[in-house]
Scaffold this active site. Sequence first.
Site, short mmCIF file in Angstrom:
data_model
loop_
_atom_site.label_atom_id
_atom_site.label_comp_id
_atom_site.label_asym_id
_atom_site.label_seq_id
_atom_site.Cartn_x
_atom_site.Cartn_y
_atom_site.Cartn_z
CE LYS A 150 -6.61 0.11 1.50
NZ LYS A 150 -7.19 -0.31 2.77
CD GLU A 170 -2.82 1.33 2.37
OE1 GLU A 170 -3.71 2.20 2.35
OE2 GLU A 170 -2.66 0.56 3.33
#
Length: 300
Positions: free
Chosen positions: A219, A182
């Site tokens: 992500k 992420e």
Amino acid sequence: MAKDTVLEQSQADRIAAGAGFIAALDQSGGSTPKALKQYGIEEDAYSTEEEMFGLIHDMRCRIMTAPEFTSEKVIGAILFERTMRGEVNGMPVPTYLWEERGVVPFLKIDKGMEDVKDGAQILKPIPGLTELLATAREFGIFGTKERSVIHEANETGIAAVVAQQFELGKEVIAAGLVPIVEPEVLIDSPTKAEAETILKAEIEKQLDLLDETQNVVLKLTIPTEAGLYDSLADHPRVLRVVALSGGYSTADACEKLSKNEKMIASFSRALAEGLSAQQSDDEFNAALAENINKIYGASV
């Protein structure tokens, strides 16, 4: 609920191809007061960290046990470590999620970020990582999540963030788990679109270095240019590309996400929008169902 190969494959299939989204239930120490305030619980309602985490656990349990929170629309859930170690309806949370709800459990493992350097924030060291990953497997966790932040289109900073994310990701994979990589680009960055172009190139470099046993979930912030990350979603080492809500309202996040056909949601604040401790169970479940349906619709 230690892992076995058949279970891991069924969970991997759910994440790679399931219709729905990944719920982010992983607010940690710093973001918990804000999450509780959004839920209608002010800071004067608790006096210790233990009480604070107890209240947020109650909120998460209320979400996880709601009628609409099932694998029909929610394919995964990211947990805070305390939540992983807690119980819901008398069962360990990861066991409950998978066995009762069909929802694949992930664990947030990062411990915050360093100060901004070269327009980005890399992860702080994670003490006891080896033990934490082993414990996560014992609890039946499928994967992990670790968040860095990109403030601006600085090639040096973005390259450092992505390199660190994949280095950590390889440790997670070696422990038998799947990392959610992420590197968040801030939605109010004045150079957001440019940063995303650099980020995509750096991610592609790292993906191409993985072998066929090393898979990740990405992500990412919903890109300024719709469809920018489609080629990442098609990469053989990527199970799924999921979107963070990044501070957008539920409506805005869903509207932007719907323009990106190969991304699904992994929302935290947007999932909990409009939920309140003061609501009756019927009111709470109706409000949560509305959010879940909106996010599901934007994801499929």
